[in-house]
Design a protein around this motif. Structure first.
Motif, PDB file in Angstrom:
ATOM      1  N   ASP A 116       0.806  -1.211   0.000  1.00 18.96           N
ATOM      2  CA  ASP A 116       0.000   0.000   0.000  1.00 18.96           C
ATOM      3  C   ASP A 116       0.843   1.267   0.000  1.00 18.96           C
ATOM      4  N   ARG A 137       3.225   1.530  -2.121  1.00 14.79           N
ATOM      5  CA  ARG A 137       3.743   1.449  -3.486  1.00 14.79           C
ATOM      6  C   ARG A 137       5.212   1.008  -3.519  1.00 14.79           C
ATOM      7  N   ILE A 160      -3.049   4.575  -8.853  1.00 14.44           N
ATOM      8  CA  ILE A 160      -3.076   3.164  -9.246  1.00 14.44           C
ATOM      9  C   ILE A 160      -4.522   2.776  -9.456  1.00 14.44           C
ATOM     10  N   GLU A 161      -4.872   2.529 -10.683  1.00 13.83           N
ATOM     11  CA  GLU A 161      -6.229   2.130 -11.027  1.00 13.83           C
ATOM     12  C   GLU A 161      -6.197   0.776 -11.712  1.00 13.83           C
ATOM     13  N   PHE A 162      -7.361   0.199 -11.827  1.00 14.49           N
ATOM     14  CA  PHE A 162      -7.455  -1.069 -12.548  1.00 14.49           C
ATOM     15  C   PHE A 162      -7.208  -0.823 -14.047  1.00 14.49           C
ATOM     16  N   HIS A 203      -3.771  -4.572 -11.225  1.00 13.78           N
ATOM     17  CA  HIS A 203      -4.929  -4.989 -10.416  1.00 13.78           C
ATOM     18  C   HIS A 203      -4.721  -4.519  -8.982  1.00 13.78           C
ATOM     19  N   PRO A 204      -5.501  -3.541  -8.474  1.00 21.01           N
ATOM     20  CA  PRO A 204      -5.408  -3.145  -7.064  1.00 21.01           C
ATOM     21  C   PRO A 204      -5.790  -4.310  -6.150  1.00 21.01           C
ATOM     22  N   THR A 205      -5.142  -4.411  -4.990  1.00 19.53           N
ATOM     23  CA  THR A 205      -5.449  -5.464  -4.008  1.00 19.53           C
ATOM     24  C   THR A 205      -6.343  -4.896  -2.913  1.00 19.53           C
ATOM     25  N   GLY A 248      -4.750  -2.468  -0.298  1.00 21.64           N
ATOM     26  CA  GLY A 248      -4.243  -1.166  -0.720  1.00 21.64           C
ATOM     27  C   GLY A 248      -3.061  -1.231  -1.674  1.00 21.64           C
ATOM     28  N   PHE A 255      -1.053  -3.299  -5.068  1.00 19.13           N
ATOM     29  CA  PHE A 255      -1.480  -3.617  -6.429  1.00 19.13           C
ATOM     30  C   PHE A 255      -0.527  -4.655  -7.041  1.00 19.13           C
TER      31      PHE A 255
END
Length: 743
Positions: A31, A33, A91-93, A112-114, A117, A119
């Protein structure tokens, strides 16, 4: 707790193993990054920043370094904006985003975001797929462009309902904007037969049927079709040829071909039946119905047809034919095998090589002559060099032996000196013969008795070589005219031929007779000399090379290959011929032709005045070879001359400036002041000595020597010099000097 840690570690190992097994690149960020884990494929696909990929790597740092290193083309020159855009979007899908790198690779990226928080990033390398798609698009576009620009009539239609999917502009012009291909067929049953054949074989070639054009006019046509898969369905691609136009073209082609001035033939491959022949072919072979009658060897056509079928075409194949008059001749045949009306047909062009071969033969003779002349020139230079080196020592041997013969009265010593003198003179003659051969001209042409030449040659060979039971027989008619020749050179030629015959018979142990004969050939103004033996003969394979310089069949050390080349050059220089008589089936027979002489008695030139009648004469002799110069001086002293001998041109000029001389004998090639500088000094300082000077030299072959002798016009003697020759030269000099003084 320890067990819990073990379970967690085990789970992490399973997770690592799982992501490593993926064919895609995989990376997990938390989360914050920051990079938590990634597989090897992810590192390979990010090789530009692979050195940075470590757990804990910040996503922003990765983006900035990626931009700085120029990995993505759209970031180059726009790094800050590119990074800002990436960070601003968050961070987007993202599903299957195509990302192109500057190295030419293309990746399909998904983010793919988790739930926690972070990805996940996955990468798939689609470079090959993109390239294949591009090539397919380009190929389709290219094919369409080519077909649109083509004048060919091509259609593409579904096999089921016949709906036309594509047609070339030429097809649109021929059939109009018809929707279905079946509308083109004049007879439905012909289309049914055509489709049946197509479904059976997948293709049809040159199917003949009637079609209907846009105006409703029926015309004969030939169609060729292929069944292909196009975007998941079977379609028929068909090319159509209007045979009406072809028939008109065929008629025009036939008219042109019949008027074309070339021997063009069209024949059935298997039967040889002549389907078409230009007037040139008919003039050459007559009105033949089959090409099989063309061949001089009937089996040649079978070989020709076999090679043609293997290669498909032949160019300038040489074969022997028979023309309409029964004459055999060689020709070059260029052919191609084609299919015509479903049969194998040969289209050929035949070119008569009679004149061409005659020209080639003449050119080959000219090339061979040039080649032989080049080799003979090289041989001449070699012989001239050898002769020049032998001249000075031979001068000493010849001169002293002749003087000793005049001094000694003891019969035994006289006989020995006579042998030395004869051998030395023979060597001197051989050397002069070498020089004459190098010059390509005889040194002393006179009327010569042929019987005397042959007898001398036989005597020399009989004296100098063991015969081993070999007989030498002479058959010379009494009324044989003399020949114009250099006696020493022709004698040497006959000696060489006799020795060759003896050596061949001894080495093979075959033969025991050598016959020397001669006969007049008044029709050609020649006398023919023949040297014939009953030995092993000369093999056919080497007969054409026997006169080549340095060619020999003898063992190393036994032959030089100069003998017959020497004979050939000497005879040619006399305006004669020498050849091997190849009609003689046994032994070897060499025939020599020499021109008949003028039949005038030869009178040797005598000195214009005798030396002995002149007293108180002074002579100057210069030669850098001391022994040779002293010999010449000694010969003159015995004639009563007061002789000064010097060994350099500088000394000779000093003597000329300080003393008066009646005779001046000078060498040509000397270090320092040579023959040319002496001549220049005579012209400038001592012109009164020009008619009292002569050159005695061992080099008359060099260009400089020949130029000087021609320019000065002074008399000269060629070494080795005998006392008689020297006395004659000096006597002539004194006589000319006296005439000039009296005048």
């Amino acid at each position: 707790m320890a067990n819990d840690f073990q379970e967690i570690e085990k789970a992490r190992d399973l997770l690592r193993d799982a992501i490593e097994s993926l064919k895609e690149g995989f990376a997990l960020y938390d989360d914050d990054r920051r990079l938590l884990m990634f597989n090897q494929r992810y590192a390979e696909m990010n090789k530009g920043v692979a050195d940075l990929l470590k757990p804990g790597l910040d996503w922003e740092i990765l983006m900035r370094e990626t931009a700085r290193r120029g990995i993505y083309a759209d970031a180059i020159g726009n790094e800050e904006q590119w990074v800002s855009d990436r960070l601003a979007n968050g961070i987007e899908f993202i599903q299957d985003y195509e990302l192109a790198e500057t190295d030419g690779r293309t990746y399909l990226v998904s983010v793919h975001p988790t739930n926690l928080g972070g990805f996940v990033v996955t990468r798939e390398d689609i470079t090959d797929r993109k390239q294949a798609e591009a090539e397919e698009r380009d190929g389709d576009l290219l094919i369409r462009k080519v077909l649109d620009a083509s004048s060919a009539v091509v259609t593409m239609a579904r096999i089921g309902d016949g709906q036309i999917l594509y047609r070339t502009p030429a097809a649109l012009q021929m059939f109009g904007a018809s929707k279905f291909a079946r509308e083109h067929y004049a007879k439905p049953e012909e289309r049914a037969d055509f489709v049946t054949l197509l479904l059976a074989d997948g293709h049809v070639e040159n199917f003949k049927l009637d079609l209907c054009n846009a105006n409703g006019k029926i015309f004969p046509a030939s169609i060729s079709s292929q069944l292909i898969d196009y975007k998941g369905e079977e379609v028929i691609v068909t090319s159509i040829i209007d045979l009406t136009v072809q028939q008109e073209a065929d008629a025009l082609i036939r008219q042109v071909m019949e008027a074309y001035p070339a021997a063009i033939n069209m024949t059935h491959a298997e039967t040889g039946e002549v389907l078409f022949a230009t007037p040139e072919i008919k003039a050459l072979f007559g009105p033949a119905r089959s090409s099989k009658s063309y061949y001089a060897d009937p089996t040649e056509r079978q070989r020709y047809l076999k090679d043609l079928r293997e290669a498909g075409s032949l160019k300038d194949r040489r074969m022997e034919f028979v023309d309409a008059n029964g004459r055999k001749f060689w020709a070059a045949d260029s052919s191609r095998l084609i299919e015509f009306n479903g049969e194998e047909v040969i289209v050929s062009n035949t070119r008569d090589l009679t004149d061409e071969l005659a020209i080639e033969e003449e050119l080959a003779k000219q090339r061979e002559m040039l080649f032989q002349n080049e080799k003979m020139s090289a041989l001449g230079e070699l012989l001239a060099g050898v002769a020049h080196e032998l001249n000075n020592p031979l001068s000493v041997v010849v001169g002293h032996s002749l003087m000793l013969k005049d001094e000694i009265t003891d019969p035994d010593l006289t006989a020995r000196i006579e042998k030395i003198s004869n051998a030395a003179e023979r060597c001197a003659k051989i050397v002069k013969t070498f020089l004459a051969m190098a010059r390509q001209q005889p040194s002393n042409i006179e009327d010569v008795d042929v019987a005397g030449l042959i007898a001398t040659a036989a005597d020399v060979v009989g004296y100098g070589t063991p015969s081993d039971g070999i007989r030498v027989v002479q058959k010379i008619p009494a009324d044989l005219p003399p020949v114009a020749a250099d006696a020493d050179q022709i004698t040497q030629v006959i000696i060489n031929l006799i020795i060759n015959a003896e050596q061949a018979m001894r080495s093979s142990e075959r033969g025991d007779l050598i016959e020397l004969s001669a006969r007049p050939r008044f029709d050609s103004g020649m006398v023919e000399l023949t040297v014939k033996d009953n030995g092993p003969g000369i093999p056919k394979a080497i007969r054409a090379r026997i006169f080549e310089p340095f060619f020999t069949t003898k063992e190393v050390g036994e032959g030089t290959g100069i003998g017959l080349a020497f004979c050939h050059r000497i005879i040619l220089s006399h305006g004669g011929q020498i050849r091997l008589d190849q009609s003689d089936s046994t032994g070897t027979c060499m025939r020599i032709l020499l021109p008949i002489g003028a039949q005038n008695e030869f009178m040797e030139d005598e000195p214009k005045d005798s030396i002995s009648s002149l007293l108180s004469l002074k002579a100057l002799v210069v030669d850098d070879e001391v022994e040779v110069g002293e010999l010449h001086a000694e010969i003159l002293r015995r004639e009563g001359f007061d002789v000064d001998f010097v060994s350099s041109g500088e000394e000779a000029l000093r003597n000329l400036r300080s003393q008066n001389y009646d005779v001046f004998l000078s060498d040509l090639n000397m270090p320092g002041v040579d023959g040319r500088k002496i001549y220049q000094a005579l012209v400038a300082e001592f012109p009164h000595m020009l008619n009292r000077t002569a050159y005695v030299t061992g080099d008359t072959m060099g260009q400089a020597s020949q130029a000087l002798l021609g320019e000065s016009g002074l008399p000269h003697l060629e070494k080795p010099v005998s006392p008689l020759e020297l006395r004659t030269l000096v006597g002539n000099l004194l006589a000319e000097g006296k005439e000039a003084t009296d005048g």
